[in-house]
Motif scaffolding. Structure first.
Motif, PDB file in Angstrom:
ATOM      1  N   ASN A   1      -1.457  -6.677 -11.463  1.00 54.39           N
ATOM      2  CA  ASN A   1      -0.567  -6.107 -10.503  1.00 54.39           C
ATOM      3  C   ASN A   1      -1.472  -6.000  -9.112  1.00 54.39           C
ATOM      4  N   VAL A   2      -2.693  -5.560  -9.564  1.00 56.78           N
ATOM      5  CA  VAL A   2      -3.354  -5.241  -8.099  1.00 56.78           C
ATOM      6  C   VAL A   2      -3.630  -6.407  -7.468  1.00 56.78           C
ATOM      7  N   SER A   3      -4.100  -7.595  -8.246  1.00 59.36           N
ATOM      8  CA  SER A   3      -4.508  -9.004  -7.617  1.00 59.36           C
ATOM      9  C   SER A   3      -3.000  -9.331  -7.002  1.00 59.36           C
ATOM     10  N   GLN A   4      -1.917  -9.413  -7.598  1.00 56.95           N
ATOM     11  CA  GLN A   4      -0.889 -10.044  -7.190  1.00 56.95           C
ATOM     12  C   GLN A   4      -0.488  -9.469  -5.754  1.00 56.95           C
ATOM     13  N   LYS A   5      -0.512  -7.956  -5.640  1.00 54.54           N
ATOM     14  CA  LYS A   5      -0.235  -7.235  -4.451  1.00 54.54           C
ATOM     15  C   LYS A   5      -1.205  -7.589  -3.413  1.00 54.54           C
ATOM     16  N   PHE A   6      -2.439  -7.755  -3.648  1.00 50.43           N
ATOM     17  CA  PHE A   6      -3.578  -8.428  -2.871  1.00 50.43           C
ATOM     18  C   PHE A   6      -3.294  -9.678  -2.138  1.00 50.43           C
ATOM     19  N   HIS A   7      -3.000 -10.514  -3.154  1.00 57.29           N
ATOM     20  CA  HIS A   7      -2.744 -11.675  -2.376  1.00 57.29           C
ATOM     21  C   HIS A   7      -1.402 -12.011  -1.917  1.00 57.29           C
ATOM     22  N   GLU A   8      -0.402 -11.215  -2.259  1.00 53.50           N
ATOM     23  CA  GLU A   8       0.714 -11.262  -1.230  1.00 53.50           C
ATOM     24  C   GLU A   8       0.513 -10.694   0.093  1.00 53.50           C
ATOM     25  N   GLY A   9      -0.341  -9.654  -0.026  1.00 57.92           N
ATOM     26  CA  GLY A   9      -0.788  -8.988   1.403  1.00 57.92           C
ATOM     27  C   GLY A   9      -1.458 -10.043   2.277  1.00 57.92           C
ATOM     28  N   LEU A  10      -2.511 -10.817   1.590  1.00 63.22           N
ATOM     29  CA  LEU A  10      -3.321 -11.926   2.264  1.00 63.22           C
ATOM     30  C   LEU A  10      -2.315 -12.641   2.844  1.00 63.22           C
ATOM     31  N   ALA A  11      -1.373 -13.291   1.905  1.00 62.10           N
ATOM     32  CA  ALA A  11      -0.380 -14.314   2.359  1.00 62.10           C
ATOM     33  C   ALA A  11       0.358 -14.061   3.651  1.00 62.10           C
ATOM     34  N   ARG A  12       0.983 -12.759   3.682  1.00 64.67           N
ATOM     35  CA  ARG A  12       1.579 -12.402   4.653  1.00 64.67           C
ATOM     36  C   ARG A  12       0.763 -12.176   6.005  1.00 64.67           C
ATOM     37  N   ARG A  13      -0.448 -12.189   5.907  1.00 67.11           N
ATOM     38  CA  ARG A  13      -1.358 -12.061   7.139  1.00 67.11           C
ATOM     39  C   ARG A  13      -1.769 -13.595   7.347  1.00 67.11           C
ATOM     40  N   GLY A  14      -1.343 -14.517   6.759  1.00 65.16           N
ATOM     41  CA  GLY A  14      -1.600 -15.895   7.003  1.00 65.16           C
ATOM     42  C   GLY A  14      -3.075 -16.434   6.301  1.00 65.16           C
ATOM     43  N   TYR A  15      -3.679 -15.554   5.811  1.00 66.51           N
ATOM     44  CA  TYR A  15      -4.848 -16.152   5.225  1.00 66.51           C
ATOM     45  C   TYR A  15      -4.461 -17.213   3.803  1.00 66.51           C
ATOM     46  N   GLN A  16      -5.548 -18.031   3.787  1.00 59.85           N
ATOM     47  CA  GLN A  16      -5.550 -19.423   2.724  1.00 59.85           C
ATOM     48  C   GLN A  16      -6.599 -18.877   1.682  1.00 59.85           C
ATOM     49  N   LEU A  17      -6.352 -19.019   0.588  1.00 63.50           N
ATOM     50  CA  LEU A  17      -7.118 -18.888  -0.475  1.00 63.50           C
ATOM     51  C   LEU A  17      -7.941 -20.155  -0.599  1.00 63.50           C
ATOM     52  N   PHE A  18      -9.004 -19.832  -1.351  1.00 62.89           N
ATOM     53  CA  PHE A  18      -9.936 -21.159  -1.694  1.00 62.89           C
ATOM     54  C   PHE A  18      -9.403 -22.086  -2.917  1.00 62.89           C
ATOM     55  N   VAL A  19      -8.933 -21.198  -3.829  1.00 62.67           N
ATOM     56  CA  VAL A  19      -8.152 -21.820  -5.056  1.00 62.67           C
ATOM     57  C   VAL A  19      -6.667 -22.032  -4.750  1.00 62.67           C
ATOM     58  N   LYS A  20      -6.125 -23.142  -4.818  1.00 61.73           N
ATOM     59  CA  LYS A  20      -4.856 -23.505  -4.159  1.00 61.73           C
ATOM     60  C   LYS A  20      -3.652 -23.224  -5.291  1.00 61.73           C
ATOM     61  N   GLN A  21      -3.863 -23.460  -6.496  1.00 60.78           N
ATOM     62  CA  GLN A  21      -3.191 -23.184  -7.672  1.00 60.78           C
ATOM     63  C   GLN A  21      -2.940 -21.693  -8.048  1.00 60.78           C
ATOM     64  N   PRO A  22      -1.954 -20.949  -7.639  1.00 60.15           N
ATOM     65  CA  PRO A  22      -2.122 -19.661  -7.970  1.00 60.15           C
ATOM     66  C   PRO A  22      -2.367 -19.174  -9.325  1.00 60.15           C
ATOM     67  N   GLN A  23      -1.784 -20.028 -10.488  1.00 62.92           N
ATOM     68  CA  GLN A  23      -2.163 -19.615 -11.808  1.00 62.92           C
ATOM     69  C   GLN A  23      -3.789 -19.666 -12.051  1.00 62.92           C
ATOM     70  N   HIS A  24      -4.383 -20.419 -11.202  1.00 69.55           N
ATOM     71  CA  HIS A  24      -5.942 -20.450 -11.570  1.00 69.55           C
ATOM     72  C   HIS A  24      -6.739 -19.607 -10.465  1.00 69.55           C
ATOM     73  N   ARG A  25      -6.015 -18.759  -9.867  1.00 78.28           N
ATOM     74  CA  ARG A  25      -6.891 -17.604  -9.172  1.00 78.28           C
ATOM     75  C   ARG A  25      -7.216 -16.565 -10.095  1.00 78.28           C
ATOM     76  N   LEU A  26      -8.575 -16.058  -9.865  1.00 74.57           N
ATOM     77  CA  LEU A  26      -8.927 -14.974 -10.686  1.00 74.57           C
ATOM     78  C   LEU A  26      -8.181 -13.789 -10.072  1.00 74.57           C
ATOM     79  N   LYS A  27      -8.175 -12.691 -11.173  1.00 74.13           N
ATOM     80  CA  LYS A  27      -7.510 -11.529 -10.847  1.00 74.13           C
ATOM     81  C   LYS A  27      -8.848 -10.756 -10.232  1.00 74.13           C
ATOM     82  N   THR A  28     -10.062 -10.905 -10.461  1.00 73.86           N
ATOM     83  CA  THR A  28     -10.935  -9.821 -10.309  1.00 73.86           C
ATOM     84  C   THR A  28     -11.637 -10.206  -8.847  1.00 73.86           C
TER      85      THR A  28
END
Ligand code: PMP
Length: 389
Positions: free
Chosen positions: A290-317
């Motif tokens: 839950n916390v990582s989902q909230k964090f990743h959504e916050g990052l997406a709203r701000r326009g950040y790109q994550l290094f790992v492209k497939q959401p299901q393969h992103r670490l929660k930690t």
């Protein structure tokens, strides 16, 4: 005296209170800190053996295993890696290392020093590999052991593990898995997934200090260790000794003195595992998700790109966030620490200079920490951009 008492040691100890939201360590809970304050016990006192037995039970729960040979070694995560390789492989045997980042490089370095032959399975960096390519590599090299990282903290990548054990076993090998940055935060089932050796870090999602590394060996791995032709090359990692010290074999065997375990680290890990048992693994996995989902959504709203492209393969930690164009990591890291007391980290190995890594794990996996980190990142990036002007 030719050497005087150092003046710096005559001043009182002063430590800042930091919020450890890098890739690890993370902060300890108040309960763990309180345990660390307790007076030391001897390393062969019955009370110490009792605590070690409680830790074993907690680790079997955390790893989801019934393995007898489950214990903690007196070292940080690197010690777990070296102990895993050094115990189940002998000089001249071959090992397949899945090259997914810095931990594969470290594994190859250690294996080389132990006289183990290394082959690599190349992967696209930041992308999880699939079962087909894995089986191709295992069938080609027929390794005695395969090393895979569950939580590639240098990239923020989670590698799915289901099915890997069957493939490795089909070709006669043992599967070694690094869960240093995931255990307690991501679903993990050592027995159901056929994992032969697994180690983790005490200082990440588990929330104890570094220096006491949980490790577990399957019956097949244990058999390999007990029937080695040569002794384990490093005495300190030798599971035939450590297994007796931790009472993992015949319970009637006396527990020998192998080394002086750190009593305070035993207390800390015992309490960290007690907290995990009280919260429950499933609840801890859900909280991190839950916390990582909230964090990743916050990052997406701000326009950040994550290094790992497939959401299901992103670490929660640990999340690796691409640095915005023209912005460097150092001013962001400095600003977050100076103004927010937050630890952020740069990339490591192949991600160096490309990402900022942020960790929300253990007691820091809360919605409040996710908000704070997002605010700190916003301001720190603004500052870093102003530095480029
Ligand atoms: N493996 C992984 C996945 C890690 O994240 C780390 C620590 N960052 C290690 C191994 C090494 O652990 P330590 O620093 O505790 O020796």
């Amino acid at each position: 005296m030719e050497v005087e008492p150092p003046k710096e040691l005559l001043k009182p100890l002063q430590l800042p209170q930091r919020i450890l939201t890098g890739p690890g360590p993370s902060n300890c809970s108040q309960r763990v800190l309180k345990a660390l304050e307790q007076q030391v016990l001897g390393h062969t006192h019955p009370e110490m053996f009792q605590l070690m037995d409680e830790i074993k039970a907690g680790l079997r729960y955390a790893f989801q295993t019934k393995n007898n040979l489950t214990l903690a070694i007196s070292a940080s995560g690197h010690g777990g890696l070296e102990a895993a390789i050094g115990n189940v492989l002998e000089r001249g045997e071959n090992m397949l290392i899945v090259k997914a980042g810095i931990w594969a490089e470290r594994a190859a370095d250690m294996a080389g020093r132990l006289g183990i032959r290394v082959d690599f399975m190349e992967t696209e960096f930041g992308v999880a590999f699939g079962l087909r390519e894995f089986e191709l590599a295992v069938s080609e090299y027929r390794p005695k052991a395969v090393f895979v990282v569950h939580s590639e903290s240098s990239a923020g990548l989670k590698q799915p593990l289901e099915g890997l054990g069957d493939i490795v076993h089909k070709y006669g090998g043992l599967l070694i898995v690094d869960t240093v940055a995931s255990l307690g935060a991501e679903p993990f089932f050592a027995d159901a997934w056929g994992i032969d050796v697994v180690y983790t870090g005490s200082q990440k999602a588990l929330g104890a200090p570094a220096g006491i590394t949980p490790i577990s060996f399957s019956p097949a791995a244990e058999k390999k260790i007990l029937t080695r032709k040569s002794p384990v090359p490093v005495f300190y990692w030798d599971m035939t000794w450590l297994g007796r010290y931790w009472n993992c074999f015949d319970p009637r065997t006396p527990r020998p003195y192998h080394h002086t375990i750190s009593a305070t680290l035993v207390y800390g890990l015992r309490e960290a595992l007690a907290q995990l048992a009280e919260e429950g693994l499933a609840a801890s996995w859900a909280r991190h998700a839950n916390v990582s989902q909230k964090f990743h959504e916050g990052l997406a709203r701000r326009g950040y790109q994550l290094f790992v492209k497939q959401p299901q393969h992103r670490l929660k930690t640990v999340t690796a966030i691409m640095l915005p164009d023209g912005v460097e990591a150092q001013p962001i890291i400095r600003y977050a620490m100076d103004r927010y007391n937050l630890e952020f980290s740069g990339g490591l190995g192949p991600t160096a200079g490309k990402v900022i890594r942020i960790g929300l794990m253990g007691v820091n996996a809360t919605s409040g920490h996710a908000d704070l980190v997002l605010r700190g990142l916003d301001d720190a990036v603004k500052y870093a951009k102003s530095c480029q002007l």
